[in-house]
Design a protein around this motif. Structure first.
Motif, short mmCIF file in Angstrom:
data_model
loop_
_atom_site.label_atom_id
_atom_site.label_comp_id
_atom_site.label_asym_id
_atom_site.label_seq_id
_atom_site.Cartn_x
_atom_site.Cartn_y
_atom_site.Cartn_z
N GLU A 259 44.54 -0.60 16.72
CA GLU A 259 43.93 -1.92 16.83
C GLU A 259 43.11 -2.26 15.60
O GLU A 259 42.82 -3.44 15.35
N GLY A 260 42.72 -1.27 14.84
CA GLY A 260 41.97 -1.55 13.62
C GLY A 260 41.21 -0.34 13.14
O GLY A 260 41.25 0.74 13.75
N VAL A 261 40.50 -0.53 12.03
CA VAL A 261 39.70 0.52 11.41
C VAL A 261 38.36 -0.09 11.01
O VAL A 261 38.31 -1.23 10.54
N SER A 262 37.29 0.65 11.23
CA SER A 262 35.98 0.21 10.74
C SER A 262 35.36 1.32 9.91
O SER A 262 35.54 2.50 10.20
N VAL A 263 34.65 0.91 8.88
CA VAL A 263 33.98 1.84 7.98
C VAL A 263 32.54 1.36 7.84
O VAL A 263 32.30 0.21 7.49
N THR A 264 31.58 2.24 8.12
CA THR A 264 30.17 1.86 8.13
C THR A 264 29.38 2.80 7.25
O THR A 264 29.50 4.02 7.37
N THR A 265 28.56 2.23 6.36
CA THR A 265 27.70 3.06 5.53
C THR A 265 26.57 3.63 6.38
O THR A 265 26.15 3.04 7.37
N GLN A 266 26.07 4.78 5.97
CA GLN A 266 24.98 5.43 6.70
C GLN A 266 23.62 5.13 6.10
O GLN A 266 22.61 5.68 6.54
N GLY A 267 23.58 4.28 5.09
CA GLY A 267 22.33 3.97 4.42
C GLY A 267 22.11 4.88 3.24
O GLY A 267 22.02 4.44 2.10
N ALA A 268 22.02 6.17 3.49
CA ALA A 268 21.87 7.16 2.44
C ALA A 268 22.57 8.44 2.90
O ALA A 268 22.83 8.64 4.08
N GLY A 269 22.89 9.30 1.94
CA GLY A 269 23.55 10.55 2.28
C GLY A 269 24.91 10.71 1.65
O GLY A 269 25.50 11.80 1.70
N GLY A 270 25.47 9.63 1.09
CA GLY A 270 26.72 9.74 0.36
C GLY A 270 27.96 9.78 1.21
O GLY A 270 29.04 10.13 0.71
N LEU A 271 27.87 9.42 2.50
CA LEU A 271 29.03 9.43 3.38
C LEU A 271 29.10 8.12 4.16
O LEU A 271 28.10 7.43 4.34
N VAL A 272 30.32 7.79 4.62
CA VAL A 272 30.52 6.67 5.53
C VAL A 272 31.14 7.20 6.82
O VAL A 272 31.74 8.28 6.85
N ASP A 273 30.96 6.43 7.88
CA ASP A 273 31.61 6.73 9.16
C ASP A 273 32.91 5.94 9.25
O ASP A 273 32.89 4.71 9.21
N VAL A 274 34.02 6.64 9.35
CA VAL A 274 35.33 6.02 9.47
C VAL A 274 35.76 6.10 10.93
O VAL A 274 35.83 7.20 11.49
N VAL A 275 36.02 4.97 11.55
CA VAL A 275 36.42 4.94 12.96
C VAL A 275 37.75 4.23 13.08
O VAL A 275 37.91 3.09 12.62
N ILE A 276 38.72 4.90 13.69
CA ILE A 276 40.03 4.32 13.96
C ILE A 276 40.06 3.92 15.43
O ILE A 276 39.85 4.76 16.31
N HIS A 277 40.29 2.63 15.69
CA HIS A 277 40.34 2.12 17.05
C HIS A 277 41.78 2.22 17.54
O HIS A 277 42.65 1.44 17.13
N THR A 278 42.03 3.19 18.39
CA THR A 278 43.40 3.52 18.78
C THR A 278 43.89 2.73 19.98
O THR A 278 45.07 2.79 20.31
N GLY A 279 43.01 1.97 20.64
CA GLY A 279 43.44 1.16 21.77
C GLY A 279 42.83 1.64 23.07
O GLY A 279 42.44 2.81 23.21
N GLN A 280 42.72 0.72 24.04
CA GLN A 280 42.17 1.00 25.36
C GLN A 280 40.76 1.61 25.25
O GLN A 280 40.38 2.48 26.02
N GLY A 281 40.01 1.14 24.25
CA GLY A 281 38.65 1.61 24.08
C GLY A 281 38.51 2.98 23.45
O GLY A 281 37.39 3.48 23.31
N MET A 282 39.61 3.60 23.07
CA MET A 282 39.58 4.93 22.48
C MET A 282 39.41 4.83 20.97
O MET A 282 39.93 3.93 20.31
N THR A 283 38.68 5.79 20.41
CA THR A 283 38.47 5.82 18.96
C THR A 283 38.57 7.26 18.44
O THR A 283 38.44 8.22 19.20
#
Length: 282
Positions: free
Chosen positions: A210-234
């Motif tokens: 269903e989509g992909v979201s990428v969110t910065t953590q503010g600091a720390g040099g990493l992002v959170d990558v979330v794949i939305h696989t459907g039916q509320g599952m990630t």
């Protein structure tokens, strides 16, 4: 564009850039911000009439620290310009948030105080916080969140008050002139996207998502990558770099929609920019 430099009692040397949209939206908050900053600093007040004048004034700031009075769009304009000029590391930005609430979601997520007085005092007495920047392979920047493909504003919570009121009226009229549909919800649309995080394949084209979201953590040099696989599952993973490819897709970077593109890579630059925020209570 006009500029004035009233005397201030503090040692701060500010370039106060007041976005024209802020002046039209909430002139009283703009006046308050000007008064607080001028009382506590040597503030040069700039009133650009266009985004181009805004950028020109920022480019001519000299040794003055920029203070942006405006909404998320004004902040992004300033950061993107300083990034293109390779001047982001040269000093910290301050933001006085002025605008409708939906246009300030990014500012508040970054920790900028709500209200002109608190934000102006933070610009005067706050602390420098180094924040990560997500940069793509076309030199675009993301401060907060990336959505792939671009979600409509209603799913991003980005309605303006006018738009939301219009949608409410439109829904009411529609309910009066036609019966409710037989099914309550249409099936979600899926996309075929290849997603790689730090070179590791997380999803290939043979598995629709269903989509992909990428969110910065503010600091720390990493992002959170979330794949939305459907039916509320990630599925989620932390990474320093993310590559998405597939059929032409659009993506939403903070408040801007870009595309269509067939592939794009985003890379975290740790501590690449600085924002003046209130001291952390400790």
């Amino acid at each position: 564009m006009s500029a004035a430099e009233p005397p201030g009692d503090g040692d701060h040397q500010f370039l106060v850039l007041i976005d024209p949209v802020a002046r039209r939206t909430d002139g009283e908050s703009v006046r308050i911000a000007k008064d607080v900053l001028s009382a506590g600093s040597h503030a040069k007040i700039c009133l650009p009439d266009t985004p181009e004048e805004f950028i020109r004034a920022l480019s001519r700031r000299g040794s003055r620290r920029p203070v942006v009075v405006g909404d998320d769009r004004a902040l992004l304009r300033a950061v993107a310009h300083l990034h293109r000029e390779r001047e982001l590391s040269g000093g910290a930005l301050s933001l006085i948030p002025v605008g409708a609430a939906p246009t300030l979601e990014l500012a508040h997520a970054l920790g900028v105080p709500r209200g002109a007085v608190a934000a102006a005092r933070s610009a005067l007495d706050g602390t420098v916080r180094r924040l990560d920047l997500l940069v793509d392979d076309s030199d675009g920047v993301v401060l907060g969140r990336l959505s792939i493909p671009a979600l409509p504003p209603s799913r991003e919570g980005a309605h303006t008050g006018v738009t939301a009121a219009w949608d409410t009226c439109r829904s009411l009229v529609a309910s009066l002139v036609r019966p409710a549909p037989a099914t309550a919800h249409a099936p979600p649309r899926t996309y075929r996207l290849r997603v790689e995080a730090d070179g590791v394949l997380l999803n290939d084209l043979d598995r629709p998502v269903e989509g992909v979201s990428v969110t910065t953590q503010g600091a720390g040099g990493l992002v959170d990558v979330v794949i939305h696989t459907g039916q509320g599952m990630t599925e989620s993973r932390e990474a320093k770099a993310v590559t998405v490819s597939g059929a032409d897709f659009r993506y939403r970077a903070d408040i801007h929609v870009t595309g269509p593109v067939r592939t794009r890579t985003w890379t975290v630059r740790a501590g690449a920019w600085s924002l003046i925020l209130p001291p952390v209570a400790g």
